[in-house]
Design a protein around this motif. Sequence first.
Motif, PDB file in Angstrom:
ATOM      1  N   ILE A  75      44.310  93.961  -8.618  1.00 31.87           N
ATOM      2  CA  ILE A  75      43.164  94.112  -7.275  1.00 31.87           C
ATOM      3  C   ILE A  75      42.020  93.900  -6.764  1.00 31.87           C
ATOM      4  O   ILE A  75      41.245  94.977  -8.383  1.00 31.87           O
ATOM      5  N   ASP A  76      41.445  93.768  -6.500  1.00 31.06           N
ATOM      6  CA  ASP A  76      39.924  93.860  -6.062  1.00 31.06           C
ATOM      7  C   ASP A  76      39.653  95.072  -6.278  1.00 31.06           C
ATOM      8  O   ASP A  76      40.019  95.828  -5.275  1.00 31.06           O
ATOM      9  N   LYS A  77      38.989  95.222  -6.509  1.00 34.00           N
ATOM     10  CA  LYS A  77      37.815  96.922  -6.693  1.00 34.00           C
ATOM     11  C   LYS A  77      37.212  97.438  -5.127  1.00 34.00           C
ATOM     12  O   LYS A  77      37.231  98.183  -4.916  1.00 34.00           O
ATOM     13  N   LYS A  78      36.983  96.323  -4.733  1.00 31.72           N
ATOM     14  CA  LYS A  78      36.381  96.586  -3.281  1.00 31.72           C
ATOM     15  C   LYS A  78      36.761  95.643  -2.321  1.00 31.72           C
ATOM     16  O   LYS A  78      37.833  94.831  -2.430  1.00 31.72           O
ATOM     17  N   PRO A  79      37.288  96.186  -1.111  1.00 36.79           N
ATOM     18  CA  PRO A  79      38.080  95.173   0.074  1.00 36.79           C
ATOM     19  C   PRO A  79      36.834  93.985  -0.307  1.00 36.79           C
ATOM     20  O   PRO A  79      36.371  93.889  -0.920  1.00 36.79           O
ATOM     21  N   THR A  80      37.600  93.302   0.058  1.00 37.46           N
ATOM     22  CA  THR A  80      37.465  91.193  -0.201  1.00 37.46           C
ATOM     23  C   THR A  80      36.739  90.834   0.696  1.00 37.46           C
ATOM     24  O   THR A  80      35.978  89.923   1.091  1.00 37.46           O
ATOM     25  N   LEU A  81      37.318  91.755   2.094  1.00 36.96           N
ATOM     26  CA  LEU A  81      37.298  90.844   3.193  1.00 36.96           C
ATOM     27  C   LEU A  81      36.985  92.327   4.004  1.00 36.96           C
ATOM     28  O   LEU A  81      38.442  91.979   4.877  1.00 36.96           O
ATOM     29  N   LEU A  82      35.881  92.205   4.730  1.00 36.88           N
ATOM     30  CA  LEU A  82      35.972  93.538   5.950  1.00 36.88           C
ATOM     31  C   LEU A  82      35.300  93.147   6.492  1.00 36.88           C
ATOM     32  O   LEU A  82      34.730  91.711   7.109  1.00 36.88           O
ATOM     33  N   PRO A  83      36.091  93.907   8.009  1.00 37.59           N
ATOM     34  CA  PRO A  83      35.421  92.871   9.313  1.00 37.59           C
ATOM     35  C   PRO A  83      33.905  93.574   9.326  1.00 37.59           C
ATOM     36  O   PRO A  83      33.059  94.188   8.887  1.00 37.59           O
ATOM     37  N   ASP A  84      33.368  92.233  10.074  1.00 38.62           N
ATOM     38  CA  ASP A  84      32.064  91.989  10.623  1.00 38.62           C
ATOM     39  C   ASP A  84      31.654  92.557  11.892  1.00 38.62           C
ATOM     40  O   ASP A  84      30.788  91.330  12.111  1.00 38.62           O
ATOM     41  N   PRO A  85      31.678  93.551  12.412  1.00 40.77           N
ATOM     42  CA  PRO A  85      30.894  93.617  13.804  1.00 40.77           C
ATOM     43  C   PRO A  85      30.064  93.514  14.438  1.00 40.77           C
ATOM     44  O   PRO A  85      29.248  93.047  15.400  1.00 40.77           O
ATOM     45  N   GLU A  86      29.079  93.664  13.913  1.00 41.03           N
ATOM     46  CA  GLU A  86      28.063  92.941  13.684  1.00 41.03           C
ATOM     47  C   GLU A  86      27.635  91.570  13.857  1.00 41.03           C
ATOM     48  O   GLU A  86      27.078  91.191  15.483  1.00 41.03           O
ATOM     49  N   ASN A  87      27.807  91.017  12.899  1.00 38.93           N
ATOM     50  CA  ASN A  87      27.730  89.168  13.292  1.00 38.93           C
ATOM     51  C   ASN A  87      29.168  89.103  14.209  1.00 38.93           C
ATOM     52  O   ASN A  87      29.208  87.999  14.816  1.00 38.93           O
ATOM     53  N   HIS A  88      30.058  89.943  14.259  1.00 47.25           N
ATOM     54  CA  HIS A  88      31.399  88.313  14.807  1.00 47.25           C
ATOM     55  C   HIS A  88      31.827  90.343  15.153  1.00 47.25           C
ATOM     56  O   HIS A  88      32.717  90.789  14.815  1.00 47.25           O
ATOM     57  N   PRO A  89      31.674  91.002  16.935  1.00 45.72           N
ATOM     58  CA  PRO A  89      31.911  91.729  17.591  1.00 45.72           C
ATOM     59  C   PRO A  89      33.394  92.036  17.808  1.00 45.72           C
ATOM     60  O   PRO A  89      34.303  92.791  18.147  1.00 45.72           O
ATOM     61  N   GLU A  90      34.150  90.658  17.133  1.00 45.43           N
ATOM     62  CA  GLU A  90      35.333  90.835  17.950  1.00 45.43           C
ATOM     63  C   GLU A  90      36.370  91.173  16.647  1.00 45.43           C
ATOM     64  O   GLU A  90      37.628  91.461  16.797  1.00 45.43           O
ATOM     65  N   GLU A  91      35.277  91.438  16.327  1.00 43.75           N
ATOM     66  CA  GLU A  91      36.218  92.402  14.583  1.00 43.75           C
ATOM     67  C   GLU A  91      36.263  93.975  15.154  1.00 43.75           C
ATOM     68  O   GLU A  91      36.938  94.375  13.360  1.00 43.75           O
ATOM     69  N   ILE A  92      35.918  94.203  16.081  1.00 44.68           N
ATOM     70  CA  ILE A  92      35.027  95.590  15.523  1.00 44.68           C
ATOM     71  C   ILE A  92      36.902  96.575  15.477  1.00 44.68           C
ATOM     72  O   ILE A  92      35.551  97.945  14.834  1.00 44.68           O
ATOM     73  N   TRP A  93      37.152  96.136  15.952  1.00 43.48           N
ATOM     74  CA  TRP A  93      38.703  97.389  15.585  1.00 43.48           C
ATOM     75  C   TRP A  93      39.162  96.962  14.190  1.00 43.48           C
ATOM     76  O   TRP A  93      40.840  97.195  14.126  1.00 43.48           O
ATOM     77  N   GLY A  94      38.754  95.917  12.924  1.00 39.47           N
ATOM     78  CA  GLY A  94      39.024  95.493  12.035  1.00 39.47           C
ATOM     79  C   GLY A  94      39.909  93.813  12.306  1.00 39.47           C
ATOM     80  O   GLY A  94      40.393  93.430  12.801  1.00 39.47           O
ATOM     81  N   ILE A  95      40.259  93.647  11.080  1.00 38.53           N
ATOM     82  CA  ILE A  95      40.992  92.323  11.041  1.00 38.53           C
ATOM     83  C   ILE A  95      42.604  92.126  10.294  1.00 38.53           C
ATOM     84  O   ILE A  95      42.621  93.480   9.122  1.00 38.53           O
ATOM     85  N   GLU A  96      43.547  92.011  10.941  1.00 39.68           N
ATOM     86  CA  GLU A  96      44.266  92.201   9.959  1.00 39.68           C
ATOM     87  C   GLU A  96      45.742  90.763  10.043  1.00 39.68           C
ATOM     88  O   GLU A  96      45.288  89.597  10.350  1.00 39.68           O
ATOM     89  N   ASP A  97      47.261  90.866   9.151  1.00 38.43           N
ATOM     90  CA  ASP A  97      47.812  90.246   9.628  1.00 38.43           C
ATOM     91  C   ASP A  97      47.269  88.279   8.834  1.00 38.43           C
ATOM     92  O   ASP A  97      47.649  87.866   9.975  1.00 38.43           O
ATOM     93  N   PRO A  98      46.698  88.221   7.519  1.00 36.36           N
ATOM     94  CA  PRO A  98      46.229  87.170   7.620  1.00 36.36           C
ATOM     95  C   PRO A  98      47.885  85.848   6.981  1.00 36.36           C
ATOM     96  O   PRO A  98      48.301  86.507   6.566  1.00 36.36           O
ATOM     97  N   ARG A  99      47.073  84.913   7.466  1.00 34.40           N
ATOM     98  CA  ARG A  99      48.316  83.698   7.109  1.00 34.40           C
ATOM     99  C   ARG A  99      46.973  82.478   6.614  1.00 34.40           C
ATOM    100  O   ARG A  99      46.394  81.926   6.787  1.00 34.40           O
ATOM    101  N   ILE A 100      47.863  81.966   4.864  1.00 31.81           N
ATOM    102  CA  ILE A 100      46.727  81.486   4.524  1.00 31.81           C
ATOM    103  C   ILE A 100      47.261  79.460   4.323  1.00 31.81           C
ATOM    104  O   ILE A 100      48.787  79.524   4.340  1.00 31.81           O
ATOM    105  N   THR A 101      46.633  79.015   4.765  1.00 28.66           N
ATOM    106  CA  THR A 101      47.107  77.264   4.707  1.00 28.66           C
ATOM    107  C   THR A 101      46.150  76.096   3.540  1.00 28.66           C
ATOM    108  O   THR A 101      45.154  76.511   4.639  1.00 28.66           O
ATOM    109  N   TYR A 102      47.413  75.804   2.597  1.00 31.77           N
ATOM    110  CA  TYR A 102      45.865  75.299   2.052  1.00 31.77           C
ATOM    111  C   TYR A 102      45.553  73.531   3.026  1.00 31.77           C
ATOM    112  O   TYR A 102      46.463  73.072   3.195  1.00 31.77           O
ATOM    113  N   LEU A 103      44.638  73.118   3.531  1.00 30.15           N
ATOM    114  CA  LEU A 103      44.513  72.187   3.765  1.00 30.15           C
ATOM    115  C   LEU A 103      43.390  70.717   3.274  1.00 30.15           C
ATOM    116  O   LEU A 103      42.617  70.750   2.333  1.00 30.15           O
ATOM    117  N   GLU A 104      45.219  69.694   2.551  1.00 32.63           N
ATOM    118  CA  GLU A 104      45.382  69.085   1.281  1.00 32.63           C
ATOM    119  C   GLU A 104      43.611  68.102   1.136  1.00 32.63           C
ATOM    120  O   GLU A 104      43.091  67.750   1.225  1.00 32.63           O
TER     121      GLU A 104
END
Length: 320
Positions: A75-104
């Motif tokens: 497991i990564d020692k530190k958070p891999t992707l943290l919310p960035d509310p300064e540049n992305h105000p929409e992330e003020i209360w966090g980021i949740e429930d990712p879904r990954i898709t490989y774009l061929e």
Amino acid sequence: MLNRVEDESNNLFKRCKDNPIITAEDLPYKANTVFNAAVTIIGGETLLLMRVEDRRGISHLTAARSKDGITDWRIDKKPTLLPDPENHPEEIWGIEDPRITYLEEQKLWAVAYTAFSEEGPLVALATTTDFKDFKRLGPILPPDDKDAALFPVRFNDRWVIIHRPAPIPTENEAHIMISCSSDMKSWSDRKVLVPARRGAWWDARKVGLNTPPIKTDEGWLFIYHGVKHTAGGAIYRLGLALVDLEDPTKLIGRSDEWVFRPRELYAMIGDVDKVVFPCGWTLAGDELRMYYGAADSCIALATASLSEMLAWLKEHNQLD
Ligand code: BMA
């Protein structure tokens, strides 16, 4: 709940005997819970992009890697992707429930996730080639919207996304929708794909996508959740949906019964009781591995045979 030891009547999924496979105690730093993880295969290893809720209640994403996809998670020692509310105000209360898709076509992974903005949850997108550095594309669908995943290929030159906007207040029902885009930024032609059922059904009133669609001989298959409200609280259970290979806006299969439900103690009791919530699965040969958040508190694994699942769906297909 411990005396309910019988398996599902359909017996499609087998729970891993090591469940839960990852808990907050396995993290190299302090957090409240770890759950609802997306998954992909990279460099021959299984990679989970896990939702970690910190002790303030704000979520971020952290990667875990394993050679066999079951044990020895690094497991990564530190958070891999943290919310960035300064540049992305929409992330003020966090980021949740990712879904990954490989774009061929692009040879990169797209991660659709929920950004918890002051206006409500919305769908945001980021891309990566290594799960270390991420390029944010920002919000792609306005609040309230969540439970989104992209298809890995374009259809008639357009990208297609499955998502779940908030219920229209007058109807009070939340349906799974599908939208298209030529640039991945503006999405249109929204259409109901899987409507919530009504009345006493296990998937009445509120449904949402769980796993990104995978291509099968029969169609694109995905798992969705149904939320049944009972006097004892909500129960999150899982069903199957199948859409047409050429036209993904066409629903061709939907299970009448649920295929998976909270049953073991770790899924029955937690920060939110009676929840199973996968955000991804892998397919190797005929074996599907579904990684799921259990009771919003830990991560568990269940496996199934894809061919058995498709055969079962034929017998249990009820579109409405
Ligand atoms: C849904 C999502 C999930 C969560 C589930 C149960 O609405 O927010 O993240 O696992 O509720 O609490």
